[in-house]
Motif scaffolding. Structure first.
Motif: not given
Length: 823
Positions: A181-183, A249-253, A263-264
């Protein structure tokens, strides 16, 4: 979805959606390193959008095209009002055999250059892994699914990128994932070689631009300023728009300038769409008639709310409905090399190692490329299909009608992709309109004419910038006639009389021009004057190189073929009896084919020596293929002369030339010679390795190498394999007419014969073991085979013929027939 479960789930998806997952023999291209050259990247396309996937780790490059993005605008009428005054002078010079004068006068009958297919742009995805390098890497293209996949492992994390071009969704879809996750930290950017501006709109990257109003072809002076031809309607270049939208999905834009920075994230799905302002061959591309923004944005709005798995499912249902119709298995007992990288297989094949699976892959690759590049109205597959990364593409990546455009569509009927014919059908209708103006203004003739080069604007004049083009290629007059054969063949394969009724006026128009174009020679024969044999020269008068002549054999073969097809169409439709009689009379007055002193089919009006005896064009054998005026069955003496011609030409050549010869040798029923040329098509060529000559063959991504890349060799190679295994000229179906000795056993399923018969053929030890045939229309069927056979249930046994054995029987629509060897 974790990357390691993808193949399992894909197989399950195929099964649940009702698609046959037939035995796969090498339906995947795969590599252990990213693409360095464009000819190593992997092509995907939905007929309108095309992409070349490089598979790079740190900085992925997806090079993009849109089928309707061309330079220029609608063609002008009467572009060279002084052309006609030269015609009579040329004919007088030819009668006096003043070939130099005829050549120079012919230049005066040229007009503007055709326009160019333009690159859309590049999508760049950057993932920063620092100094860390992949522990594992693989990229692939599965041509049974249209999915390109890149897998790599960095610092213990498995990364996966999947990309496909969806026709139902009208966009390209790309998913980035990892098994942790989050890679995923990725920046997204786009660029274009064309004038453009970028901005962020609605969380999407939008690139807007404009194509040039004219682009000179790349074979003229690069330093010359492009000439702009003013159009009365004031057209000034086609607009285009590219949109890239991420769903994360997840992370930031965030946004840095005009880049999207993610990211992430745990998963990223990118939606890529594009459109142009092209609104028809006769409308200005800079008018307000089409909103390219809406055409680019609407597919993304609809697709981005769907689940990725559903998008894959819709894509597969659409794509495999076409692709899975045909399967080919060759020499299954041979060592299977499908796990090897494709470039390694090509290197081994070049050293003489057998790889029937690679040959079957190349066959199916042609079908894949046609599905991926021929699904857009008014824009048939061009010289590079739908894939081009250059502002000045080789030969403008346009429609070259003295062989190359036609080659693109040789397999469309026999390889059971008849629905993909419509873009060429559109194009022929368009050029029949502009070609009528050219026939009238240039030659004061009826009907319509098409010369050597065309484009999306349906250019029909002889190109050459008003006298700067070489008549050797520019002043060729048979494009309308040759393309009319494709309309006729579409009827022959489908049996659709309503279609024939619609296109008969176009076929007739080509015949009308030819009737006006023909002249009577001193012996009373009808001949063409002026005439050329595309891109070739002859010696005359003490080793002078001649180009313009009277009645090249190609001209006579094309016109004779056109007249026969026009006459048959008129009979089938029960119309136009007076015109049919006129055409039949002219056909009987055409100059006969002539055999030269070397036993060859003459290329020229006289038995001139060729300046280049091994020239890549074999245009004078048009009557052998794609027409069937010459055949071992009906014209054995001319067939022997055609064989001698091919022997004199030699077995080398550019990629597309090799492919044409494959088809010709198959028509001569010489499977071993056809196979020899087919193997030459798979000679590995590289752009960045000096130990590989720039020879005709194929690149690491299996693109046909002229070189440079031309896609026609891929398509003609596919057609050539079918010609070796099934032929349906002479109003009969010939089973295994040119089976090579090297293909000891195999099976082909789902190919189509004229009369609308679907055919499966299985063979063992070089002989047919069983054929299944479905009659889709009903009607009379004649079968030919090298060995005696029986039509089961009907209990009809074959009879000995001059070539093999034949049987004739009546079929019922929708009924299957089994043909077995006679024990």
């Amino acid at each position: 979805m974790p990357y390691h479960s993808f193949q399992k789930n894909l197989f399950l998806l195929l099964t649940l959606t009702g698609f046959s997952v037939f035995a796969q023999q090498d339906l995947k291209l795969q590599y252990n390193q990213p693409a360095v050259e464009w000819t190593e990247a992997l092509p995907i396309g939905n007929g309108t959008l095309g992409a070349m996937v490089f598979g790079r780790v740190d900085s992925e490059l997806i090079q993009l095209n849109e089928a309707t993005l061309w330079s220029g605008g609608p063609v002008q009428k009467n572009i060279n009002p002084n052309a006609f005054q030269n015609l009579a002078l040329i004919r007088e010079a030819l009668k006096a055999e003043d070939f130099d004068k005829a050549y120079n006068l012919t230049k005066n009958m040229q007009g503007a250059y055709s326009e160019s297919f333009m690159p859309l742009g590049d999508l760049i995805l950057k993932q920063d892994f620092g100094e860390k390098k992949p522990d594992f890497y693989n990229r692939s293209l599965d041509i049974q699914t249209g999915l390109a996949v890149t897998n790599f492992k960095v610092d213990g994390v498995n990364y996966k990128r999947e990309i496909f071009a969806s026709a139902p969704a009208k966009c390209i879809v790309m998913k980035l994932s990892a098994d942790q996750l989050k890679k995923l930290s990725v920046s997204i950017d786009a660029s274009s070689l064309l004038k453009n501006q970028k901005e962020i709109q609605n969380q999407s990257l939008v690139l807007k631009g404009k194509a040039p109003s004219h682009a000179d072809p790349n074979y003229i002076d690069y330093n010359k300023e492009p000439v702009i031809y003013d159009d009365p309607a004031g057209c000034r270049g086609m607009r285009f728009e590219l949109i890239v939208k991420p769903i994360v999905k997840d992370g930031t834009v965030s946004y840095e300038g005009n880049k999207i920075v993610i990211k992430n994230a745990s998963e990223i799905v990118l939606f890529i769409s594009a459109a142009t302002s092209f609104n028809g061959f006769d409308k200005c591309p800079d008018s307000q008639g089409k909103d390219e923004h809406a055409f680019a944005e609407n597919p993304i709005k609809k697709a981005s709310v769907k689940k990725y798995d559903n998008l894959v499912k819709e894509h597969l249902q659409d794509f495999q409905k076409l692709f899975n119709r045909v399967s080919l298995q060759l020499n299954e007992k041979e060592t299977n090399k499908s796990n090897l990288p494709t470039d390694i297989r090509l290197e081994q094949y070049a050293k003489g190692e057998k790889d029937a699976g690679l040959e079957a892959l190349f066959f199916q690759y042609g079908r894949y490329l046609l599905i991926s590049s021929s699904r857009t109205h008014n824009a048939p597959a061009n010289l590079q299909g739908i894939w081009n990364n250059k502002l000045r593409a080789p030969w403008s990546s346009n429609y070259t009608t003295n062989i190359n455009l036609q080659m693109n569509y040789w397999p469309v009927e026999s390889a059971s992709l008849s629905e993909l014919f419509f873009p060429l059908d559109d194009f022929v209708k368009n050029v029949s309109v502009t070609g009528a103006e050219t026939a009238k203004s240039y030659y004061h003739a009826n009907g319509w004419v098409l010369h050597h080069n065309s484009d999306i604007w349906a250019t029909t004049n002889p190109v050459g910038d008003f006298g700067k083009g070489d008549p050797m290629w520019a002043n060729w007059y048979m494009g309308a006639n040759w393309l009319s054969r494709h309309l006729w063949e579409h009827y022959q394969y489908t049996g659709d009389t309503e279609y024939l009724k619609k296109v008969y006026p176009i076929i007739k128009g080509a015949a009308e021009f030819s009737l006006d174009w023909l002249q009577q020679d001193k012996n009373g024969y009808l001949v063409t004057m002026p005439s050329t044999s595309p891109e070739n020269k002859y010696f005359y008068d003490g080793k002078k190189g001649g180009v313009v002549t009277t009645a090249s054999t190609m001209d006579i073969g094309i016109i004779k073929d056109l007249f026969e097809n026009t006459s048959q169409a008129s009979k089938i439709l029960n119309i136009d009896a007076d015109f049919r009689q006129k055409v039949d009379k002219a056909a009987n007055q055409l100059l006969p084919f002539q055999i030269g002193a070397k036993g060859q089919l003459q290329e020229w009006y006289k038995d001139f020596e060729d300046e280049d005896p091994h020239h890549r064009h074999t245009s004078h054998l048009y009557a052998l293929h794609p027409a069937n005026l010459i055949s071992p069955l009906n014209t054995p003496e001319l067939a022997s002369a055609a064989r001698k011609t091919l022997e004199l030409r030699g077995d080398d050549g550019t990629g597309w030339s090799l492919a044409w010869k494959v088809n010709m040798w198959a028509r001569l029923l010489d499977g071993n010679h056809a196979y020899k040329l087919f193997k030459n098509q798979l000679r590995l060529t590289k752009d960045n390795d000096p130990k590989y000559k720039r020879q005709g063959g194929c690149y690491p991504n299996l693109f046909d190498a002229h070189p440079p890349f031309q896609i026609d060799g891929n398509f003609a190679g596919t057609a050539g394999v079918i010609e070796m295994l099934l032929q349906s000229q002479n109003n009969e179906i010939h089973l295994l007419p040119a089976l090579p000795d090297d293909w000891k056993e195999g099976e082909i399923k789902g190919i189509t014969a004229k009369g609308n018969f679907t055919v499966n053929i299985k063979w063992n030890d070089g002989k047919m073991s069983q054929t299944k045939m479905v009659s889709n229309n009903g009607g009379t069927c004649k079968i030919r085979s090298s060995e005696p056979f029986i039509i089961e249930k009907l209990n009809i046994k074959s009879e000995k013929s001059s070539i093999g054995y034949t049987a004739v029987f009546e079929t019922k629509k929708g009924t299957s027939y089994i043909i077995n060897p006679l024990q």
